[in-house]
Design an enzyme around this catalytic site. Structure first.
Site, PDB file in Angstrom:
ATOM      1  N   GLU A 163      47.819  13.854  45.105  1.00  0.00           N
ATOM      2  CA  GLU A 163      46.739  13.267  45.900  1.00  0.00           C
ATOM      3  C   GLU A 163      45.876  14.392  46.460  1.00  0.00           C
ATOM      4  O   GLU A 163      46.394  15.336  47.067  1.00  0.00           O
ATOM      5  CB  GLU A 163      47.324  12.405  47.022  1.00  0.00           C
ATOM      6  N   LYS A 283      54.296  10.275  57.986  1.00  0.00           N
ATOM      7  CA  LYS A 283      53.007   9.617  58.236  1.00  0.00           C
ATOM      8  C   LYS A 283      53.336   8.153  58.503  1.00  0.00           C
ATOM      9  O   LYS A 283      53.828   7.453  57.610  1.00  0.00           O
ATOM     10  CB  LYS A 283      52.106   9.748  57.012  1.00  0.00           C
ATOM     11  N   GLU A 287      46.737   4.288  57.610  1.00  0.00           N
ATOM     12  CA  GLU A 287      46.269   4.006  56.252  1.00  0.00           C
ATOM     13  C   GLU A 287      47.308   3.226  55.440  1.00  0.00           C
ATOM     14  O   GLU A 287      47.620   3.561  54.306  1.00  0.00           O
ATOM     15  CB  GLU A 287      45.886   5.312  55.538  1.00  0.00           C
ATOM     16  N   ARG A 332      37.087   5.918  65.765  1.00  0.00           N
ATOM     17  CA  ARG A 332      38.248   6.491  65.059  1.00  0.00           C
ATOM     18  C   ARG A 332      38.628   7.854  65.632  1.00  0.00           C
ATOM     19  O   ARG A 332      39.813   8.206  65.676  1.00  0.00           O
ATOM     20  CB  ARG A 332      37.926   6.603  63.568  1.00  0.00           C
ATOM     21  N   LYS A 356      45.961  17.147  62.941  1.00  0.00           N
ATOM     22  CA  LYS A 356      44.926  17.764  62.093  1.00  0.00           C
ATOM     23  C   LYS A 356      43.992  18.616  62.948  1.00  0.00           C
ATOM     24  O   LYS A 356      43.838  18.365  64.142  1.00  0.00           O
ATOM     25  CB  LYS A 356      44.124  16.688  61.356  1.00  0.00           C
ATOM     26  N   ASP A 361      38.957  13.953  59.951  1.00  0.00           N
ATOM     27  CA  ASP A 361      39.685  14.146  58.708  1.00  0.00           C
ATOM     28  C   ASP A 361      39.206  15.337  57.884  1.00  0.00           C
ATOM     29  O   ASP A 361      38.560  15.136  56.858  1.00  0.00           O
ATOM     30  CB  ASP A 361      39.576  12.868  57.858  1.00  0.00           C
ATOM     31  N   GLU A 383      47.583  21.082  61.496  1.00  0.00           N
ATOM     32  CA  GLU A 383      47.554  20.798  60.062  1.00  0.00           C
ATOM     33  C   GLU A 383      46.151  21.080  59.531  1.00  0.00           C
ATOM     34  O   GLU A 383      45.173  20.500  59.996  1.00  0.00           O
ATOM     35  CB  GLU A 383      47.918  19.327  59.815  1.00  0.00           C
ATOM     36  N   GLU A 389      39.293  18.725  49.616  1.00  0.00           N
ATOM     37  CA  GLU A 389      38.880  17.330  49.427  1.00  0.00           C
ATOM     38  C   GLU A 389      37.420  17.117  49.809  1.00  0.00           C
ATOM     39  O   GLU A 389      36.701  16.374  49.142  1.00  0.00           O
ATOM     40  CB  GLU A 389      39.792  16.432  50.275  1.00  0.00           C
ATOM     41  N   TRP A 538      35.427   3.445  57.272  1.00  0.00           N
ATOM     42  CA  TRP A 538      35.421   4.009  55.922  1.00  0.00           C
ATOM     43  C   TRP A 538      33.992   4.283  55.444  1.00  0.00           C
ATOM     44  O   TRP A 538      33.783   4.913  54.416  1.00  0.00           O
ATOM     45  CB  TRP A 538      36.125   3.057  54.942  1.00  0.00           C
TER      46      TRP A 538
END
Ligand code: GCW
Length: 697
Positions: A163, A283, A287, A332, A356, A361, A383, A389, A538
């Protein structure tokens, strides 16, 4: 053994070129390349015997050109070393001391530590020192890691896809493990040990319960056996509903004794085959992943139940704070803090909460996560995402050192001068557990990371996990030397290219604090117009909130008030547009298109200028790289040149598509002299890339 005898037994061993070192450089050797020419004799004496000590010796024989003086590898406890009264205190069980000393009147380079792992890290420090042009005489290197758990997170699936992986299939060939032990696993361990990484989470945080079945535990155990002498422990991501899926229980409620007993038995089973197993990464309730919230229990309930299962074995739990829910209409960026801040002080002492770097993100730029200034009673791991990505996959040249240090150096606002690095390394509150995690960019590609320059991001992560206070530039320079050699023109050019490259990505994908403007699901290329996805957060329009009059997400008291989650001066600065750094302006504020910026331009004019600057930077990197053609081996030069051409095309596409969209929203003309987008907006919207790599499945 007396020191005199040591010297009688030092053997001079010729170091021959290995069979393939004359072959073209394909990037496989990473930053640990063999010397290009025959090196004659190398004197290494190893005092003491363990697999790790033998590895250290072999590394010196393999990687060093003839040193100026003999090398002695030893533990601090050995009488010959003890007698020298060297400063070993404070080095812990991983630190090293590499020093020129005299033994029996002979100058030698002593590589020593309190443990054999310290000796191994010292060995790699010596190799780095010499490979980067350090003198072979009067060496004095002394260092201990500031962060205890320096861990890669592989988002590798059991079907061998990765991923958000852009460097081919997973390096773990789960199907042939545990029988076939690919030599590549050893090379992986070696590369990680050379930069101080001491842990690896083998499987995706979007975990499958099967990774906890006996066959998969045996596969993980085979890897653990290979990694152990290199000082690397294995960890597994676990699926919270495993007791239901594998154990046939009716619930995974962490407060249910049968659930806790299932996990305890599972942990015992793992430790029987992997006695130094590191622990679990989780996790949960994010999600679509199951978690304790499904049962009305808290994240602390879930984490502590797992922590109890591994505690007697010395294991730990890394519980991710990357949590947001479709049922929560809240901004978010606020949800993780809202969920975790009240749990500060409620976690067991073998739990780390893994946060994170930013609150959304892994965007090209985010402000530091407010949790770093809000949970003093909990060890917080940071993290980072090493795989790119959101920064151009494998093909774009984007050195992430400055992204990592920008977060680590940020002031939390909680105590005067306190930085995120102080929180992460545990200093701020004297936590003995501390950690840094990096989502790996490693795959089965010959060059491991999809491109030579992506290797620098793996390297920078490891070096910063060891010492979060290092500078991104010093790391880039060292990497360039180890990767391409010490020619000053090459080193200067490569370092210059790298240092501005992440900012260039910010510029051509959306500067001034914009974020998450990517196309759906694969996140390849621009999609600022996307507005039709099921969950509001999203959609890129959720993040930029552009309309005819202005742009940006109001996170002040008049909006979502996410600024209130920051501590003290940080909250105060972010609360007003005028005191927010312009690089984060639109993250925190909705402002008019004609807002005046510090340089005198309007916001719109400045945004356009950033797009052009980003594209121009890539063209500049192409010119600089062209200038190095005669100085870099053909294969690595050519691949990089080709990737830079791809980056140029894609940077222009990002710019043009974004400008076409913004103009459709704000109806403003482009400033005079600015090149219009190549195509119209419908053309950009029509581009589809359903097979882009790295997608979740
Ligand atoms: O950035 C998002 C990615 C997901 C990832 C998730 C996470 C592993 O798009 O692919 O899932 O973050 O960090 O859990």
């Amino acid at each position: 053994m007396t020191s005199a005898r040591i010297w009688r037994t030092v053997i001079a061993i010729p170091l021959f070129l290995s069979a393939n070192s004359a072959a073209a450089e394909d990037g496989y050797a990473l930053w640990l390349r063999h010397p290009a020419t025959s090196v004659g004799q190398i004197n290494v004496k190893r005092l003491g015997d363990s697999e790790t000590m033998r590895i250290a010796e072999a590394e010196l024989r393999r990687d060093l050109a003839a040193p100026t003086q003999p090398i002695v590898l030893a533990l601090a406890t050995m009488p010959a070393v003890k007698a020298m009264r060297l400063p070993f205190e404070g080095l812990g069980d991983e630190g090293y001391l590499v020093r020129t000393v005299a033994i029996d009147g002979q100058r030698v380079t002593l590589v020593a530590g309190n443990s054999d792992r310290g000796v191994l890290y010292g060995t790699f420090a010596l190799i780095r020192h010499l490979a980067t042009g350090g003198s072979g005489d009067a060496i004095d290197l002394r260092s201990a890691p500031k962060v205890r758990l320096r861990v890669l997170n592989h988002w590798d699936n059991l079907d061998e896809s990765v991923e958000r992986g852009y460097a081919g299939q997973s390096i773990w060939d789960w199907w042939t493990l545990p029988d076939f032990r690919d030599p590549r696993y050893t090379d992986y361990a070696r590369a990680n040990a050379s930069i101080g990484i001491n842990g690896t989470v083998l499987n995706n945080v979007n975990a499958k319960a099967e990774s906890l079945t006996a066959p998969y535990i045996a596969k993980a155990a085979a890897l653990a056996d290979i990694f152990r002498p290199w000082g690397i422990r294995v960890y597994l991501s676990v699926k919270f509903s495993a007791p239901i899926e594998l154990g046939g229980l009716k619930t995974a409620d962490p407060r249910d004794p049968a659930v806790a007993a299932w996990w305890k038995a599972k942990a015992d089973e793992i430790y029987r085959t992997i006695p130094d197993f590191g622990g679990f990464l989780v996790k949960a309730n994010s999600e679509g992943q199951p978690g304790p919230r499904d049962y009305g229990a808290s994240h602390a309930d879930g984490a502590n139940m797992l922590a109890a299962a591994v505690r007697d074995h010395g294991g730990i739990v890394m519980w991710r704070a990357f949590v947001y829910a479709e049922t929560d209409p809240e901004d978010r960026a606020k949800q993780a803090y809202t969920e975790f801040k009240p749990l500060d002080g409620k976690f067991a002492d073998n739990v780390l909460v893994q946060v994170k770097n930013g609150a959304i993100d892994f965007q090209p730029r985010e402000p530091f996560h407010p949790l770093f200034g809000a949970m003093p009673r909990t060890p917080l791991m940071i993290e980072f995402q090493i795989t790119k990505e959101y920064l151009g996959f494998a093909t774009h040249l984007a050195y992430l050192g400055p992204l990592f240090t920008e977060t680590l150096d940020a002031k939390t606002g909680r105590k005067p001068g306190e930085t995120v690095a102080d929180v992460v390394d545990g200093q701020a509150e004297h936590h003995s557990l501390s950690g840094m995690a990096g989502v790996a960019n490693i795959g089965r590609d010959r060059d491991w990371s999809g491109s030579t320059f992506n290797q620098a991001n793996w390297y920078a992560f490891g070096r910063l996990a060891w010492d979060p206070d290092l500078s991104a530039e010093a790391i880039a320079r060292a990497w360039a030397k180890q990767t391409f050699g010490n020619d000053p023109q090459v080193v200067d050019t490569v370092t210059t290219m790298m240092m501005g490259s992440r900012e260039a990505v910010v510029d051509y994908t959306g500067a001034l604090g914009l974020a998450h403007l990517v196309a759906t699901s694969h996140h390849y290329g621009p999609g600022p117009w996307v507005a039709d996805l099921a969950r509001p957060e999203w959609n890129p329009v959720y993040y930029h909130r552009a309309d005819a009059t202005g742009i940006g997400f109001d996170r002040t008291a008049t909006g979502s008030n996410a600024v209130s989650q920051y501590a003290g001066p940080a909250a105060k600065a972010f609360a007003k547009a005028d005191t927010t750094p312009e690089s984060l302006l639109l993250w925190f504020h909705h402002v008019p298109w004609n807002r005046r910026m510090a340089n005198g331009r309007t916001l719109w004019g400045d945004l356009v200028a950033h797009y052009d600057q980003g594209v121009a930077y890539v063209a500049g990197m192409q010119r600089q790289w062209d200038g190095l053609k005669s100085k870099i081996d053909e294969e690595r030069w050519q691949k990089t040149a080709t990737y830079l051409a791809i980056q140029n095309r894609e940077a222009r596409c990002w710019r043009d598509a974004s400008l076409a969209y913004w103009m459709a929203v704000n109806h403003l003309p482009l400033p005079a002299g600015v090149r219009p987008p190549e195509h119209d907006l419908p053309w950009y919207k029509a581009q589809q890339f359903p097979l882009a790599p790295g997608q979740a499945h």
